[in-house]
Design an enzyme around this catalytic site. Structure first.
Site, PDB file in Angstrom:
ATOM      1  N   ARG A 129      63.716   0.991 -23.538  1.00 22.10           N
ATOM      2  CA  ARG A 129      62.235   1.023 -23.569  1.00 22.10           C
ATOM      3  C   ARG A 129      61.689   0.590 -22.201  1.00 22.10           C
ATOM      4  NH1 ARG A 129      58.026  -3.044 -22.604  1.00 22.10           N
ATOM      5  NH2 ARG A 129      56.239  -2.554 -23.906  1.00 22.10           N
ATOM      6  N   THR A 141      54.832 -10.737 -18.328  1.00 17.62           N
ATOM      7  CA  THR A 141      54.639  -9.939 -17.104  1.00 17.62           C
ATOM      8  C   THR A 141      53.834 -10.692 -16.043  1.00 17.62           C
ATOM      9  OG1 THR A 141      54.577  -7.925 -18.436  1.00 17.62           O
ATOM     10  CG2 THR A 141      53.720  -7.707 -16.205  1.00 17.62           C
ATOM     11  N   GLY A 148      52.212  -3.312 -23.208  1.00 22.27           N
ATOM     12  CA  GLY A 148      52.338  -2.207 -22.272  1.00 22.27           C
ATOM     13  C   GLY A 148      51.962  -0.865 -22.861  1.00 22.27           C
ATOM     14  N   GLY A 155      57.888  -0.295 -20.322  1.00 22.86           N
ATOM     15  CA  GLY A 155      56.481  -0.552 -20.624  1.00 22.86           C
ATOM     16  C   GLY A 155      55.592   0.054 -19.559  1.00 22.86           C
ATOM     17  N   ASP A 156      54.435  -0.549 -19.387  1.00 20.66           N
ATOM     18  CA  ASP A 156      53.458  -0.052 -18.416  1.00 20.66           C
ATOM     19  C   ASP A 156      53.758  -0.479 -16.989  1.00 20.66           C
ATOM     20  OD1 ASP A 156      52.958  -2.706 -19.349  1.00 20.66           O
ATOM     21  OD2 ASP A 156      50.984  -2.653 -18.391  1.00 20.66           O
ATOM     22  N   THR A 209      48.590  -6.902 -17.700  1.00 18.24           N
ATOM     23  CA  THR A 209      49.690  -7.587 -18.378  1.00 18.24           C
ATOM     24  C   THR A 209      49.376  -7.569 -19.876  1.00 18.24           C
ATOM     25  OG1 THR A 209      48.659  -9.780 -18.250  1.00 18.24           O
ATOM     26  CG2 THR A 209      50.104  -9.166 -16.420  1.00 18.24           C
ATOM     27  N   GLY A 210      50.408  -7.744 -20.676  1.00 18.85           N
ATOM     28  CA  GLY A 210      50.190  -7.708 -22.128  1.00 18.85           C
ATOM     29  C   GLY A 210      50.849  -6.470 -22.718  1.00 18.85           C
TER      30      GLY A 210
HETATM   31  N1  GLY Z   1      53.308  -5.317 -19.975  1.00 17.61           N
HETATM   32  C1  GLY Z   1      54.687  -5.411 -20.021  1.00 17.61           C
HETATM   33  C2  GLY Z   1      55.329  -4.578 -21.012  1.00 17.61           C
HETATM   34  O1  GLY Z   1      54.731  -4.189 -21.995  1.00 17.61           O
HETATM   35  O2  GLY Z   1      56.496  -4.291 -20.844  1.00 17.61           O
END
Ligand code: GLY
Length: 361
Positions: free
Chosen positions: A232, A204, A258, A234-235, A255-256
């Site tokens: 799916r 990310t 999510g 993420g965040d 980042t990381g």
């Molecule tokens: N931070 C990106 C994700 O988990 O998709």
């Protein structure tokens, strides 16, 4: 239903007016105050991004100094990485889902008008952050997903493109053949793709921008967790999770992993901690510690989130933040080598920085 009679021009004009409202939170003393009482950044514009964003911060800084609003400057900055086939966690060249399809997530937030837009699970569109910006500026919605997001992008002239590079496809093929010993896929011959190449990535890029006049904006864009279950998200496309900004306080992003930024409402939490007086670095560390306490409870249903050997979470997560007075900072869960942890650009130029971590190894 009657649509409110508010044009984009009206909203932007109102946003420009809001920027002059007095700051209502407890920022620490700042000698650089405009005559309105609104604090101004002590040292001019500041841009922060994840460590893969060195070119991003340079571009976004140039844009915001040239008069582009902060959110658009951030989006132009991340476009460099969205188009880069060598970054396998963002845009073109990003790793695909478990069926080999690249599905992208992105969002943006504008502090001036306090508005946001996002797209999730969008396919074949290289610049999802730019689509999110159009959702924000030209609709009364915040989130568009899947085929609806793609149709929306096409209606605004975005081109359909194949985002799966040869390298990403080879990594996916090797992952598919290797992740279970109990299926019918044979591992591809040769060692072009190493086992380490298909460790699951969250990756990310996040970018937050503060203008010299004290306005903020941000964006986060990603191909998401590699080999994820199709659909799916993420965040990154979720406001308050992968990004958040408030023109009274500052801007933040993640980042990381999510799911952890979602479970903690991480980026919103960082901004609210800054509102209460934390420095950006303190706020990022606070949010990471909150995640650790949550993971200790979560390991009852998902043991692999916790490394018993290291006595810490088994995944990485980083937060990035800029406060309205120009102070910036970041924090990461696990250092993971000797690499820098974030990128920044201000009047001293673009550079990579090693920020604090909760766990050295
Ligand atoms: N931070 C990106 C994700 O988990 O998709």
């Amino acid at each position: 239903m009657t649509k409110p009679n508010i044009s984009r021009r009206t909203v932007l004009a109102a946003g420009a007016g809001l920027a002059g409202l007095p700051f209502s939170g407890p920022l620490r003393a700042n000698p650089h105050r405009a005559s309105t009482g609104s604090p101004l950044p002590a040292k001019g514009a500041v841009v922060i991004a994840s460590a893969n964003g060195l070119r991003t911060v340079a571009k976004a800084y140039q844009e915001v100094q040239g008069g582009t609003r902060p959110v658009s400057a951030a989006i132009q900055g991340v476009a460099i990485v969205e188009a880069d086939p060598n970054d396998i966690s963002v845009g073109y060249g990003g790793l695909p889902n478990e069926q080999g399809v690249v599905q992208l997530d992105a969002a943006c937030m504008d502090g001036i008008a306090h508005n946001a837009g996002s797209v999730a699970c969008i396919e074949n569109i290289m610049h999802p952050a730019q689509v999110a910006e159009i959702v924000m500026d030209h609709t009364d919605h915040v989130n568009l997903v899947g085929q609806g997001a793609k149709d929306f992008a096409l209606s605004y002239g975005f081109k359909e493109e194949n985002l799966l590079t040869d390298r990403a496809r080879k990594i996916w093929l090797k992952w598919r053949a290797s992740h279970s010993k109990d299926d019918d896929w044979l591992s591809p011959a040769g060692d072009e793709i190493k086992n380490a190449d298909f460790e699951r990535l969250y990756g990310t890029i996040h970018c937050s921008v503060l203008s010299a006049s004290g306005d903020v904006g941000c964006t986060t864009t990603t191909s998401g967790l590699s080999f994820k279950i199709p659909g799916r998200i993420g965040d990154s496309p979720l406001i308050g999770c992968g990004l958040f900004c408030d023109n009274e306080v500052g801007s933040a992003g993640a980042t990381g992993r999510g799911e952890s930024a979602i479970h903690s409402g991480g980026s919103w939490l960082v901004v609210e901690r800054m509102r209460s007086g934390d420095t950006p670095e303190e706020a990022c560390l606070y949010a990471l510690k909150r995640v650790v306490s949550q993971v200790k409870r979560q390991r009852t249903w998902q043991p692999r989130l916790w490394s018993e050997k290291e006595n810490r979470p088994s995944f990485n997560l980083s937060f990035y933040a800029i406060r309205k007075d120009g102070l910036f900072g970041s924090a990461r869960m696990i250092r993971g080598g000797d690499n820098p942890t974030y990128s920044v650009c201000d009047s001293k130029g673009a550079r990579l920085v090693k920020g604090p971590v909760l766990y050295e190894s």
